[in-house]
Structure formats: C-alpha cells, structure tokens
Design an enzyme around this catalytic site. Structure first.
Site, PDB file in Angstrom:
ATOM      1  CG  HIS A  17      -1.999  -0.985   1.730  1.00 38.36           C
ATOM      2  ND1 HIS A  17      -2.174  -1.686   2.418  1.00 38.36           N
ATOM      3  CD2 HIS A  17      -2.852  -1.420   0.679  1.00 38.36           C
ATOM      4  CE1 HIS A  17      -3.221  -2.649   2.270  1.00 38.36           C
ATOM      5  NE2 HIS A  17      -3.536  -2.364   1.335  1.00 38.36           N
ATOM      6  CE  LYS A  41     -13.857  -5.751   1.781  1.00 38.38           C
ATOM      7  NZ  LYS A  41     -12.650  -5.396   0.887  1.00 38.38           N
ATOM      8  NE  ARG A  93      -2.893  -7.250  -4.333  1.00 37.37           N
ATOM      9  CZ  ARG A  93      -3.696  -7.143  -3.268  1.00 37.37           C
ATOM     10  NH1 ARG A  93      -3.374  -7.242  -1.932  1.00 37.37           N
ATOM     11  NH2 ARG A  93      -5.136  -6.717  -3.288  1.00 37.37           N
ATOM     12  CB  SER A 131      -4.333  -6.437   4.671  1.00 37.13           C
ATOM     13  OG  SER A 131      -3.940  -5.153   4.240  1.00 37.13           O
TER      14      SER A 131
HETATM   15  P1  ADP Z   1      -9.527  -3.988  -0.828  1.00 34.91           P
HETATM   16  O1  ADP Z   1     -10.117  -4.490   0.548  1.00 34.91           O
HETATM   17  O2  ADP Z   1     -10.167  -2.787  -1.266  1.00 34.91           O
HETATM   18  O3  ADP Z   1      -8.650  -5.059  -1.718  1.00 34.91           O
HETATM   19  P2  ADP Z   1      -7.024  -3.347   0.461  1.00 34.91           P
HETATM   20  O4  ADP Z   1      -6.700  -2.255   1.361  1.00 34.91           O
HETATM   21  O5  ADP Z   1      -6.604  -4.355   0.308  1.00 34.91           O
HETATM   22  O6  ADP Z   1      -8.471  -3.061   0.011  1.00 34.91           O
HETATM   23  O7  ADP Z   1      -6.327  -2.522  -0.837  1.00 34.91           O
HETATM   24  C1  ADP Z   1      -6.360  -1.527  -1.324  1.00 34.91           C
HETATM   25  C2  ADP Z   1      -5.948  -0.964  -2.795  1.00 34.91           C
HETATM   26  O8  ADP Z   1      -4.410  -1.457  -2.759  1.00 34.91           O
HETATM   27  C3  ADP Z   1      -6.548  -2.134  -3.743  1.00 34.91           C
HETATM   28  O9  ADP Z   1      -6.611  -1.242  -5.115  1.00 34.91           O
HETATM   29  C4  ADP Z   1      -5.479  -3.434  -4.101  1.00 34.91           C
HETATM   30  O10 ADP Z   1      -5.463  -4.090  -5.046  1.00 34.91           O
HETATM   31  C5  ADP Z   1      -4.031  -2.462  -3.493  1.00 34.91           C
HETATM   32  N1  ADP Z   1      -3.158  -3.104  -3.231  1.00 34.91           N
HETATM   33  C6  ADP Z   1      -3.048  -3.803  -1.827  1.00 34.91           C
HETATM   34  N2  ADP Z   1      -1.740  -4.518  -1.811  1.00 34.91           N
HETATM   35  C7  ADP Z   1      -1.192  -4.227  -2.794  1.00 34.91           C
HETATM   36  C8  ADP Z   1       0.363  -4.583  -3.065  1.00 34.91           C
HETATM   37  N3  ADP Z   1       1.123  -5.244  -2.613  1.00 34.91           N
HETATM   38  N4  ADP Z   1       0.762  -3.856  -4.420  1.00 34.91           N
HETATM   39  C9  ADP Z   1      -0.112  -3.203  -5.288  1.00 34.91           C
HETATM   40  N5  ADP Z   1      -1.466  -2.959  -4.901  1.00 34.91           N
HETATM   41  C10 ADP Z   1      -1.799  -3.220  -3.711  1.00 34.91           C
END
Ligand code: ADP
Length: 162
Positions: A17, A41, A93, A131
């Site tokens: 992130h 969630k 990702r 996460s």
């Molecule tokens: P969600 O529950 O909407 O997936 P997240 O907090 O997991 O929310 O992720 C928020 C955003 O960050 C999403 O667009 C997700 O694809 C992106 N994201 C999370 N981890 C990574 C990573 N390691 N590399 C690139 N983008 C990421």
C-alpha cells in the site's frame, strides 16, 4: 487542483500500500487515503487504529507530498464527490486482482463519469504482499517485518499476543 483518493480496507497497511501511496503522491496535488469502514469485512483493526497506523506509516516515508487520511462508509463514489476527488487510485498486484478491479471500475464509471481511475503497480518485491497474508503469517507468530512498517508489526504482535 488534482485531488486523488486511494480507497481500501488497509487492515493493516502494508509496504505494498505504501509503495502505491508514494507513487500516487507524485501524480496528484493532494492524496486522500480513505479507509472503508465496512464491518462486513470483519476487520482485525478498528477504523481508528487503521487511521493511526496509516498516518504514522505515511509520515515515516522518505518522500514528502501532500496527503491526509480519512475514513468513509457508504458508496465510494459519493465519498469521492464529497471530498472533491477527481482521480481514484487503485493498486494492481497479479492477474487475480484484475477481475474484481475491472468490475468495480466499470460500476464506478456508470455511477460517476467524472471520476477517473488510475491503476498503479507496486515494485516487484511487494507484488504478493496483502493485508490478509500478513495477518495469516502474524497469527502463526511468523515475522512480518519485511511486509509492514515496524509500528504495524508491533500492533500485529499485540493482536496475536506475541
Ligand atoms: P480492498 O479490501 O479494497 O482490496 P486493500 O486495502 O486490500 O482493499 O487494498 C486497497 C488497494 O490497494 C486495492 O486497489 C489493492 O489492489 C491495492 N493493493 C493492496 N496491496 C497491494 C500491493 N502489494 N501492491 C499493489 N497494490 C496493492
């Protein structure tokens, strides 16, 4: 002024992130990282804890740019309009992210045609970091030090009584 919104659950924030946040910070005049308050969630951290972890983590980055952290509930496009964002940032990702992002982006285009979505990729060493992976490793008392900032690792250890 170009205002970007980077929405997510951030339960908790990872280096993946933060890499996206740093890249987005270079593209917009002000970046708002918005935490979705979605009890469905079943998050490990409360919204307040997630806000604090994000604020500390962004403040600890080497690069400086204009940013703030907010939380929201309800429709993302409504939130984006409220905060006057004109660009939405999402991270990609692997191919596995694509289906979901494709669906959400098209739905958002239908709901709010004035909001552009930009996809960014984190650097390769963070491609697999999520996460949920970090929480799983921490729950088995594994070392998450490479995936999250120190402050986040400490809070994860507390959650899992390590
Ligand atoms: P969600 O529950 O909407 O997936 P997240 O907090 O997991 O929310 O992720 C928020 C955003 O960050 C999403 O667009 C997700 O694809 C992106 N994201 C999370 N981890 C990574 C990573 N390691 N590399 C690139 N983008 C990421």
């Amino acid at each position: 002024m170009r205002v970007g919104v980077y929405p997510g659950t951030f339960d908790p924030v990872t280096w993946g992130h933060l890499d996206i946040i740093q890249r987005a910070g270079r593209l917009v005049d002000h970046l708002i990282v918005s935490i979705a308050d979605n009890p469905k969630k079943n998050p490990l951290f409360t919204v307040e804890q997630r806000v604090e972890l994000l604020q500390k983590s962004i403040a600890g980055l080497n690069e400086s740019f204009s940013w703030s952290v907010l939380s929201f509930s309800g429709l993302l496009v409504d939130h984006a309009h409220e905060i006057k964002a004109n660009v939405m940032i999402r991270g990609l990702r692997a191919v596995s992210d694509f289906d979901y992002e494709f669906q959400i982006t098209n739905a958002n285009y239908c709901l709010a045609d004035d909001l552009e979505t930009i996809f960014l990729m984190a650097r390769d060493k963070y491609h697999f970091v999520s996460s949920s992976l970090v929480k799983e490793i921490a729950s088995f008392k594994g070392d998450v030090g490479k995936f999250v900032p120190d402050g986040v690792a400490q809070e994860l250890m507390k959650k899992f009584n390590i």
